[in-house]
Write an enzyme that holds these catalytic residues in place. Structure first.
Site, PDB file in Angstrom:
ATOM      1  N   HIS A   1     -30.407 -12.060  17.445  1.00  0.00           N
ATOM      2  CA  HIS A   1     -29.579 -11.048  16.791  1.00  0.00           C
ATOM      3  C   HIS A   1     -30.419  -9.787  16.672  1.00  0.00           C
ATOM      4  CE1 HIS A   1     -27.105  -9.028  13.822  1.00  0.00           C
ATOM      5  NE2 HIS A   1     -26.199  -9.988  13.910  1.00  0.00           N
TER       6      HIS A   1
ATOM      7  N   ARG B   1     -23.230  -2.087  11.343  1.00  0.00           N
ATOM      8  CA  ARG B   1     -22.927  -1.215  12.485  1.00  0.00           C
ATOM      9  C   ARG B   1     -21.418  -1.077  12.668  1.00  0.00           C
ATOM     10  NH1 ARG B   1     -25.203  -4.247  16.730  1.00  0.00           N
ATOM     11  NH2 ARG B   1     -25.853  -5.795  15.209  1.00  0.00           N
TER      12      ARG B   1
END
Ligand code: FAD
Length: 633
Positions: free
Chosen positions: A252, A272
């Site tokens: 990740h 994000r």
């Protein structure tokens, strides 16, 4: 030795989303079902999931549907996915989310009262049903509540709440039992021990569903918690099942990098998705430099366009911060290598300059709390420092897409322990929906299998004896090596030599280390007796971690291309030939790991027609493209 014994129709190993959904299904189909988990009930990995469950309900953008979700999933996995699983997943995920709602889940809402959906990397439309950034908690709470509701029904019907479904928590399974030798023999049960007392336990059952999650604890920097030691992967291998796609591990892009004690803890992609941007030490929003050729037409090339997308998705392309995870993780890795890193070796993730403080606290409460408590960083006022962390394994037990059945009669798998669905890279949010869709299918598959049996398979006495001796062996080895030493060396080795960027020489070196660690692991001792002895538990887990790490490394060495969660420095491109190949790991009767190539089945005609030629040409061979042309002519 005194062994506690129980008889069930279906034993589900694991009480995360996949295990609970499988158990509910098996019980609803009238099977006496045991749920066995090595952590506390409610403390599975699923509870940590933050961002949400991906399901094309079209609540926020009505243009979304299962076909768009299917396409996104295949693209995210770089076309290596088991397309039947991706199809079932995309079609059934909305029903599984609505079902959760009917069972009491309280999702965040849109203004008009529908289940809200948020943006995530690789998903064309807002698609993740969520509860703030604590979605996994709500999912587990709801499934547990459903288990309790079924138990209440059973109390009314049979006078015993545990007549048809019972939870065995803090109970570790160490061996799957079969009714004879060889891969064709059938499952007859599972063997393990109670973590608290050390007492041995045996479940006699014709069907076992593995739902044990992932393998992250083979790496030092990981978002995974202590129980992710690859048990289910190893149990399946040792029982004669096959693992596929083991070379594909998702790093990740955003884990915490500071302070050292919390390195690897996840920073959700929702940061994000909700507008957060990545910058390097020069303040540059660097993701624009890393948009790969295959995604060029789908992502914004200027900051202005990327920012407009948050308000107008139809008229603009997505920000490159929302590329699939493998792309973003590699980009961060490159920035750090080039010396443009943040003070503690990561990059900056900034949401503070993008959203009002009140909105950040409302949308990302766990992240706000996590950074304040663990790093003394106020994310409403300053950027976070983040870097890649080992997060998820795409590889796992090779299963039949429709039923979750492995190649071993009576053995089923669902959730992160199974392989195929996500291809070479999983899209965020596609795991929670995967657990629900394939947990249900595996529970039904196991129930159907039991219905079809003429007689219950029986475990031979010598198999029981072997399982028993193997489980207690570390206790009787006096003066053996400390298992923690072996574990730390394995974690360092995998992180450094089979990590985000791989080279043949380094992977070979890792395999040599793993070989030596296997010998050392066989001599680890765990003084202190059976009662809650974590050294003993780790000594047993080591067998699993080493076996699974060997599969990862062997497959990583063989696959000479870069795709999704497997990046070879010495083979940087994606190869159309390799897309057609699956690497299938098995274990021989004398314990050797083997890896063979298998052909990836061709996609069904109606599914391949969902893609346009220009896109397919980036992934498939000339021969496959000619077949496509003939099909659409
Ligand atoms: P788990 O939930 O991990 O459950 C495994 C179970 O198996 C546990 O009960 C464990 O005790 C048990 N077990 C293991 N070995 C044994 C054994 N030997 N004997 C008995 N029991 C055993 N995915 C998304 O889709 N959306 C997200 O927003 C998201 N956020 C995430 C955030 C974090 C921090 C992490 C780490 C992951 C996230 N993921 C997310 C991924 C997702 O949470 C996992 O892939 C998923 O929860 C795995 O579920 P599972 O049911 O397969 O396994």
């Amino acid at each position: 030795m005194d062994i506690e014994r129980h008889e069930y129709d279906v034993v589900v190993i694991g009480a995360g989303g996949a295990g609970l959904r499988a158990a509910i299904e098996a019980r609803q189909q009238g099977k006496r079902t045991a749920i066995v988990c090595k952590s506390l009930f409610g403390k599975a990995h699923t509870v940590m999931a933050e961002g949400g469950a991906a399901a094309a309900m079209g609540n926020v953008n009505p243009a979304d549907n299962w076909m768009v979700h299917f396409r996104d999933t295949m693209r995210g996995g770089k076309f290596l996915n088991n397309w039947r699983m991706a199809e079932l997943h995309a079609k059934e995920a909305p029903d599984r989310v609505w079902e959760l709602e009917a069972w009491g889940a309280l999702f965040d809402r849109t203004k008009d009262g529908k289940i809200s959906q948020r943006n995530f990397g690789g998903h064309e439309y807002p698609r993740l049903a969520h509860v703030g950034d604590r979605t996994g908690l709500e999912l587990i709470r709801t499934l547990q509540q459903r288990v309790v509701a079924l138990q209440q029904e059973d109390e009314k019907l049979h006078g015993d709440p545990e007549a048809y479904i019972k939870v065995f928590a803090e109970c570790t399974i160490t061996q799957l039992l079969k009714d004879g030798p060889g891969p064709e023999a059938a499952i007859s049960g599972a063997f393990g021990y109670w973590r608290e007392t050390g007492r041995l336990i045996c479940f006699d059952a014709p069907a076992v569903v593995l739902a044990t999650g992932g393998i992250g604890k083979s790496y030092v920097v990981t978002s995974n918690s202590w129980e992710y030691t690859g048990d289910g992967h190893a149990l399946a291998l040792l029982a004669g099942a096959k693992l596929i796609n083991m070379e594909f591990i998702q790093f990740h892009p955003t884990g915490m990098v500071w302070p050292p004690s919390v390195r690897g803890i996840l920073v959700t992609e929702s940061v994000r998705g909700d507008g957060g941007v990545l910058r390097n030490s020069e303040g540059k929003r660097f993701m624009f430099d890393y948009i790969p050729e295959v995604f060029k037409d789908k992502y914004a090339t200027t900051e202005a366009e990327a920012d407009r997308w948050y308000d107008d998705q139809a008229g603009n392309r997505r920000p490159p911060e929302l590329l699939p995870r493998d792309e973003v993780a590699r980009a961060i890795n490159s920035e750090v290598k080039a010396g443009r890193n943040s003070p503690h070796g990561g990059v900056f993730l900034d949401v503070s300059s993008r959203l009002p403080a009140t909105e950040i606290v409302k949308r990302l409460p766990s992240m706000h709390h996590q950074f304040k408590e663990l790093a003394d960083v106020d994310i409403t006022a300053e950027p976070m420092e983040v870097g890649p962390t080992c997060h998820y394994i795409m590889g796992g037990v090779e299963v039949d897409a429709d039923t979750g059945a492995s190649s071993v009669p009576g053995l089923f798998a669902a959730g992160e322990v199974s392989g195929g669905m996500h291809g070479s890279n999983r899209l965020g949010g596609n795991s929670l929906s995967d657990l629900l869709v394939f947990g249900r299918r595996a529970g039904a598959g196991a129930a159907g299998y039991v219905d079809g049996l003429a007689a219950r398979p029986v475990t031979p006495a010598e198999t029981m004896k072997t399982a028993e001796l193997e489980a207690v062996a570390p206790l009787s080895r006096t003066g053996g090596e400390n298992p923690y030493e072996v574990h730390s060396e394995l974690q360092r080795t995998m992180n450094e030599l089979v990590g985000i960027i791989r080279k043949a020489e380094e992977v070979k070196e890792a395999l040599e280390v793993v070989e030596k660690l296997k010998e050392r692991a066989a001599n680890t001792g765990a003084p202190g007796g059976r009662i809650y002895n974590p050294g003993w538990h780790l000594a047993i887990d080591l067998r699993n971690m080493l076996l699974v790490s060997e599969c990862v490394a062997r497959a990583a060495l063989i696959r000479e291309e870069s795709r999704g969660g497997h990046t070879r420095d010495d083979f940087p491109g994606m190869s159309a030939e390799w897309r057609r190949k699956l690497l299938r790991c098995a274990v021989t009767s004398d314990g050797q790991v083997t890896v063979e190539e298998a052909e990836q089945p061709s996609m069904r005609d109606d599914l391949i027609k969902l893609f346009d030629r220009a896109e397919l040409s980036k992934y498939v061979t000339a021969e496959e493209l000619a077949d496509y042309d003939a099909l659409v002519k």
